[in-house]
Scaffold this motif. Structure first.
Motif, PDB file in Angstrom:
ATOM      1  N   ASN A   1       0.836  -1.206   0.000  1.00 27.92           N
ATOM      2  CA  ASN A   1       0.000   0.000   0.000  1.00 27.92           C
ATOM      3  C   ASN A   1       0.865   1.248   0.000  1.00 27.92           C
ATOM      4  N   ALA A   2       1.966   1.222   0.754  1.00 29.68           N
ATOM      5  CA  ALA A   2       2.866   2.386   0.797  1.00 29.68           C
ATOM      6  C   ALA A   2       3.405   2.699  -0.589  1.00 29.68           C
TER       7      ALA A   2
ATOM      8  N   ARG B   1      -8.204   2.184 -10.354  1.00 27.49           N
ATOM      9  CA  ARG B   1      -8.423   3.428 -11.092  1.00 27.49           C
ATOM     10  C   ARG B   1      -7.355   4.463 -10.720  1.00 27.49           C
ATOM     11  N   ALA B   2      -7.126   4.629  -9.424  1.00 29.30           N
ATOM     12  CA  ALA B   2      -6.120   5.586  -8.952  1.00 29.30           C
ATOM     13  C   ALA B   2      -4.721   5.166  -9.399  1.00 29.30           C
ATOM     14  N   MET B   3      -4.460   3.867  -9.438  1.00 27.94           N
ATOM     15  CA  MET B   3      -3.168   3.369  -9.908  1.00 27.94           C
ATOM     16  C   MET B   3      -2.962   3.717 -11.379  1.00 27.94           C
ATOM     17  N   ALA B   4      -3.987   3.500 -12.201  1.00 28.55           N
ATOM     18  CA  ALA B   4      -3.874   3.798 -13.634  1.00 28.55           C
ATOM     19  C   ALA B   4      -3.694   5.306 -13.862  1.00 28.55           C
ATOM     20  N   GLU B   5      -4.477   6.085 -13.155  1.00 31.88           N
ATOM     21  CA  GLU B   5      -4.346   7.540 -13.276  1.00 31.88           C
ATOM     22  C   GLU B   5      -2.971   8.005 -12.810  1.00 31.88           C
ATOM     23  N   GLY B   6      -2.479   7.410 -11.746  1.00 33.67           N
ATOM     24  CA  GLY B   6      -1.158   7.749 -11.233  1.00 33.67           C
ATOM     25  C   GLY B   6      -0.054   7.360 -12.194  1.00 33.67           C
ATOM     26  N   ALA B   7      -0.205   6.223 -12.861  1.00 31.50           N
ATOM     27  CA  ALA B   7       0.805   5.789 -13.831  1.00 31.50           C
ATOM     28  C   ALA B   7       0.916   6.790 -14.980  1.00 31.50           C
ATOM     29  N   ILE B   8      -0.197   7.332 -15.408  1.00 31.61           N
ATOM     30  CA  ILE B   8      -0.157   8.352 -16.465  1.00 31.61           C
ATOM     31  C   ILE B   8       0.447   9.647 -15.930  1.00 31.61           C
TER      32      ILE B   8
ATOM     33  N   GLU C   1       3.069   6.169  -2.480  1.00 31.13           N
ATOM     34  CA  GLU C   1       4.276   6.934  -2.773  1.00 31.13           C
ATOM     35  C   GLU C   1       4.571   7.043  -4.266  1.00 31.13           C
ATOM     36  N   MET C   2       4.454   5.951  -4.996  1.00 31.26           N
ATOM     37  CA  MET C   2       4.848   5.946  -6.406  1.00 31.26           C
ATOM     38  C   MET C   2       3.738   6.395  -7.353  1.00 31.26           C
ATOM     39  N   LEU C   3       2.490   6.114  -6.988  1.00 33.68           N
ATOM     40  CA  LEU C   3       1.377   6.387  -7.903  1.00 33.68           C
ATOM     41  C   LEU C   3       0.402   7.433  -7.381  1.00 33.68           C
ATOM     42  N   GLY C   4       0.571   7.843  -6.140  1.00 37.31           N
ATOM     43  CA  GLY C   4      -0.333   8.847  -5.589  1.00 37.31           C
ATOM     44  C   GLY C   4      -1.715   8.321  -5.249  1.00 37.31           C
ATOM     45  N   VAL C   5      -1.834   7.012  -5.018  1.00 40.75           N
ATOM     46  CA  VAL C   5      -3.133   6.473  -4.603  1.00 40.75           C
ATOM     47  C   VAL C   5      -3.461   7.085  -3.242  1.00 40.75           C
ATOM     48  N   PRO C   6      -4.634   7.700  -3.112  1.00 38.02           N
ATOM     49  CA  PRO C   6      -4.979   8.329  -1.830  1.00 38.02           C
ATOM     50  C   PRO C   6      -5.047   7.299  -0.690  1.00 38.02           C
ATOM     51  N   HIS C   7      -4.460   7.665   0.435  1.00 39.33           N
ATOM     52  CA  HIS C   7      -4.485   6.799   1.623  1.00 39.33           C
ATOM     53  C   HIS C   7      -5.926   6.443   1.981  1.00 39.33           C
TER      54      HIS C   7
END
Length: 168
Positions: free
Chosen positions: A59-60, A85-92, A64-70
């Motif tokens: 989860n960390a 969804r947050a992971m995909a958005e963060g990857a972009i 940290e890497m993708l900005g997934v909200p805590h």
């Protein structure tokens, strides 16, 4: 169960579509541990369309890497469409890619629950046409779940790319 050769064929097809568009791909992987990126980078010339892969198992790392909200991780869990969804958005957001695929799931043999049994995988695909997330359940052992996850991630990316119009 899809073979490595099957996964590489899907990766090559996705790569041809990305290359034709002049677009880039990023991956954000949890339960597959980089298997999607491995299939992609097995393709000669993938450096012309694959920007980077994020393996965010904890989860960390997702935060940290993708900005997934805590709060997303707390309220819906790591294995959820909201997290994927947050992971995909963060990857972009953290790459030069126009397209991203993200996966988070429970490959087993342990870790499942009544609500999220082993074989539950959440996917998200992000691109210029928006973000789509789905949850699927795969039978089989850890390897089978992970292979099926990589195959669906790539095959649906192809579907999205084939349906997209113009360049990003």
């Amino acid at each position: 169960m899809p073979t490595q050769r099957d996964l590489e064929a899907l990766a090559e097809r996705a790569g041809n579509l990305l290359l034709a568009r002049g677009d880039w791909l990023a991956t954000a992987e949890s339960c597959t541990g980089g298997w999607i990126a491995q299939a992609v980078t097995a393709i000669a010339g993938s450096s012309a369309w694959f920007d980077r892969g994020f393996v965010t198992y904890s989860n960390a790392a997702k935060e940290e890497m993708l900005g997934v909200p805590h709060q997303t991780l707390i309220s819906t869990g790591a294995v959820s469409e909201a997290t994927a969804r947050a992971m995909a958005e963060g990857a972009i957001a953290k790459s030069r890619a126009q397209w991203a695929v993200a996966v988070s799931g429970i490959a087993g043999p342990s870790g499942g629950s009544a609500e999220k049994p082993v074989g539950t995988v959440c996917f998200a695909w992000a691109g210029p046409d928006g973000v789509e997330a789905v949850t699927r359940h795969f039978p089989g052992d850890r390897e089978a779940v992970r292979a099926a996850t990589a195959a669906l991630a790539l095959s649906h990316l192809i579907t999205r790319l084939e349906g997209a119009t113009g360049s990003a």
